[in-house]
Write a protein that holds these residues in place. Structure first.
Motif, PDB file in Angstrom:
ATOM      1  N   LEU A  86       9.427 -11.767  -7.968  1.00 47.51           N
ATOM      2  CA  LEU A  86       9.956 -10.687  -7.002  1.00 47.51           C
ATOM      3  C   LEU A  86      11.124 -11.013  -6.207  1.00 47.51           C
ATOM      4  CD1 LEU A  86       9.779  -7.425  -6.555  1.00 47.51           C
ATOM      5  CD2 LEU A  86       8.258  -8.172  -4.767  1.00 47.51           C
ATOM      6  N   GLY A  92      10.310  -6.483 -10.600  1.00 50.08           N
ATOM      7  CA  GLY A  92      10.103  -5.469  -9.579  1.00 50.08           C
ATOM      8  C   GLY A  92      10.586  -4.128 -10.024  1.00 50.08           C
ATOM      9  N   GLN A 280      15.932  -7.136  -1.537  1.00 48.92           N
ATOM     10  CA  GLN A 280      15.565  -7.425  -3.341  1.00 48.92           C
ATOM     11  C   GLN A 280      16.818  -8.011  -3.588  1.00 48.92           C
ATOM     12  OE1 GLN A 280      13.274  -4.301  -5.015  1.00 48.92           O
ATOM     13  NE2 GLN A 280      13.269  -3.155  -2.934  1.00 48.92           N
TER      14      GLN A 280
END
Length: 296
Positions: A86, A92, A280
């Motif tokens: 992730l 994800g 992210q």
């Protein structure tokens, strides 16, 4: 409550066959291992090990906890791998919201690049139109939304990333008295009947603000919330309109498009992202892709 770390110590003792061997493998002293097992036995409410010769073997309870310790260890290893994937952007999910005219020109090519760079990331993509997609990000239901928003309207926990300025163009019926002009002053359209192409909200505000700056309020005689339909009304001679450049990809053959000045209405398009989602890599990659597409 059972202590997971102590369960792993018990597992080491059972698999090693003795406290001494387990201590050597773990880097503990035999006394420390014995203390951990004794504390776990107190939590479990009974003996977990019994002596056999020079070694030990588990009781039924000890065997049960050892088996569960192995399962926990396996799940922890899987969780660590999943977390690493992730963080690296290999897996994800991204929730993305957009309005219609941004779909083909901005979102589609950016998502194609995201799929190439982060093929394991799932995308939850939803059209929010005619409503404003920004509240989806503010409420935590989306990681990114394509929005029309001036940069001074900030929300706590949300960052606005400028993508492009989309100017409005005057759309006139073929044969209109001004159709031969390449550039029009906005005030030239003050006395015309208008075809509305925007619902109330952020996309209509630049039009109303520009008209106010030019000294008039547009007289909307026809309301439409669709650019293709608005062009049809204009082509039929029911009025003139202002449509953003991105909304003129499919131009009606019965209309003429002119630039507008004094002032030129512009809708400012941003990507609204949750601050917490910026960690992210996939989201950062999507932002880079959107900026690259917008520049082109």
């Amino acid at each position: 409550m059972l202590d997971v770390r102590r369960m792993q110590v018990l597992r080491a003792v059972v698999t090693s066959g003795s406290v001494t061997a387990a201590a050597a493998n773990l880097g503990y002293t035999p006394s420390a291992v014995s203390q951990q097992v004794a504390a776990l036995e107190k939590q479990a409410g009974g003996a977990l090990l019994e002596r056999v010769g020079r070694g030990v073997q588990p009781t039924a309870a000890g065997r049960l906890l050892t088996e569960h310790a192995a399962i926990i260890s396996k799940h922890l290893a899987e969780a660590e791998t999943a977390l690493a994937d992730l963080r690296a952007g290999h897996t994800g999910q991204l929730a993305i919201r957009y309005f219609a005219t941004a779909g083909a020109d901005l979102v589609a090519p950016a998502l194609a690049r995201l799929r190439d760079e982060h093929p394991g990331v799932r995308v939850d993509l939803k059209l929010i139109d005619p409503d404003d997609p920004l509240p989806e990000v503010v409420r935590g239901r989306a990681d990114l939304a394509i929005v029309v928003r001036p940069p001074d309207r900030l929300r706590k926990g949300v960052r606005l990333v400028h993508l492009l300025d989309d100017p409005y163009r005057a759309v006139l019926p073929v044969g209109h008295r001004l159709a031969s002009e390449r550039v029009l002053d906005l005030a030239d359209l003050a006395d015309e009947p208008w075809v509305g192409s925007e619902p109330p909200g952020p996309c209509l505000e630049p039009v109303l603000d520009a008209c106010a700056a030019a000294g008039f309020s547009p007289n909307f005689v026809v309301e439409s919330e669709d650019y293709a339909t608005a062009q049809g009304f204009v082509a039929a001679g029911l009025g003139i309109g202002l449509i953003p450049r991105m909304g003129l990809g499919n131009r009606h053959p019965g209309v003429v498009v002119c630039r507008v000045r004094k002032p030129e209405p512009i809708r400012v398009i941003h990507a609204a992202v949750r601050e917490t989602s910026l960690a992210q890599p996939a989201l950062r990659g999507l932002l880079d892709a959107l900026r690259s597409v917008a520049t082109r």
